[in-house]
Design an enzyme around this catalytic site. Structure first.
Site, short mmCIF file in Angstrom:
data_model
loop_
_atom_site.label_atom_id
_atom_site.label_comp_id
_atom_site.label_asym_id
_atom_site.label_seq_id
_atom_site.Cartn_x
_atom_site.Cartn_y
_atom_site.Cartn_z
N SER A 87 -72.66 -11.95 4.58
CA SER A 87 -73.30 -13.23 4.31
C SER A 87 -72.25 -14.31 4.10
O SER A 87 -71.09 -14.14 4.51
CB SER A 87 -74.22 -13.09 3.09
N ASN A 88 -72.62 -15.40 3.48
CA ASN A 88 -71.69 -16.52 3.28
C ASN A 88 -71.97 -17.17 1.93
O ASN A 88 -72.85 -16.74 1.20
CB ASN A 88 -71.81 -17.51 4.45
N ARG A 89 -71.25 -18.24 1.64
CA ARG A 89 -71.30 -18.80 0.29
C ARG A 89 -72.41 -19.83 0.09
O ARG A 89 -72.45 -20.47 -0.96
CB ARG A 89 -69.95 -19.46 -0.01
N SER A 90 -73.29 -20.00 1.04
CA SER A 90 -74.35 -21.00 0.89
C SER A 90 -75.25 -20.67 -0.30
O SER A 90 -75.66 -19.53 -0.50
CB SER A 90 -75.20 -21.04 2.16
N ALA A 96 -77.15 -22.00 6.27
CA ALA A 96 -75.89 -21.50 6.81
C ALA A 96 -76.23 -20.20 7.54
O ALA A 96 -76.39 -19.15 6.91
CB ALA A 96 -74.89 -21.26 5.70
#
Ligand code: CTP
Ligand code: CA
Length: 227
Positions: free
Chosen positions: A33-36, A100
């Site tokens: 995943s990502n930091r959104s 994101a």
């Protein structure tokens, strides 16, 4: 900029907002995943509903309370978000893609938990569908599509290029390395980038105010389009 009185200037508009970072399964217990955080997307949904719009929020964010009056569709992966957004798109007047979306996903999610047998583990990743680009291709004249761009390098050049390539009406660009901007921050510092090349920088604002500025810009574009 505090909005004390909110006029229902988005009444009659059907608005779709996407939020959060998608999660791409690696095995039954792990994902990429990502930091959104989802904050910008939720602020957009909240602002639009306050202004009288009919709002659908397609979200991959977790642990975030949906604004009252917003229809919420929860998704996990880029693929699910793609399917959901494309299905809902024909009924919408405006779409804002604050999510994101993962650019890559594991080519195959392992059926069993991956064990630490190897010293070096190589993952094979494949591209996900570009939802925003698909919207740009299918967009009808009455529809307004707003994209977002998170950048760490040459913000304006990259954003101008994205706005043109993806055929969006407006691109909201932010430099995620700037203090007061980007992931999980309560504030954001964005530039509104128009496909023609015009760039309008906004000051550091709380995300709800940024959201209202974005809707102001959208309404202005739609008014100009009707003239
Ligand atoms: N986006 C999308 N589908 C994807 C990837 C991105 O709809 N598979 C959307 C995002 O929601 C955002 C915009 O495209 O509105 C720009 O995302 P960004 O990551 O900044 O740009 P990319 O086109 O993915 O290019 P890159 O990551 O290589 O900079
Ligand atoms: Ca990307």
């Amino acid at each position: 900029i505090v909005r004390l009185l909110t006029t229902p200037d988005m009444k009659g508009l059907k608005v779709l907002v996407t939020a959060g970072g998608t999660r791409e399964p690696l095995d039954p217990v792990r994902y990429l995943s990502n930091r959104s955080s989802g904050k910008m997307g939720y602020a957009l949904a909240r602002a639009a509903v306050r202004r009288g719009a009919q709002v659908t929020l397609v979200t991959a964010a977790r642990g975030r309370e949906a604004p009252a009056g917003v229809r919420v569709v929860c998704v996990e992966t880029a693929q699910e978000m793609h399917r959901t957004v494309m299905e809902l798109f024909p009924q919408q007047d405006v779409v804002a893609k604050a999510a994101a979306v993962a650019d890559y996903r594991p080519r195959e999610a392992a059926a069993e938990k991956i064990k630490k047998h190897q010293a070096l583990l190589v993952l094979e990743l494949e591209r996900t569908p570009d939802i925003l680009a698909a919207l740009g291709r299918q967009k009808q004249p009455h529809q307004t599509v707003v994209g977002f761009a998170a950048e760490t390098g040459d913000l304006e050049a990259n954003a101008r290029q994205k706005a043109a390539q993806k055929n969006v009406d407006l691109l909201v660009a932010n430099d995620v390395t700037m203090p007061g901007a980007g992931f999980d921050s309560d504030t954001n510092i964005v530039k509104l980038v128009y496909p023609g090349g015009a760039v309008v920088p906004l000051p550091c604002l709380d995300k709800l105010s940024v959201a209202h500025q974005i809707w102001d810009a959208v309404l202005q574009l739609r008014r100009a389009g009707r003239e």
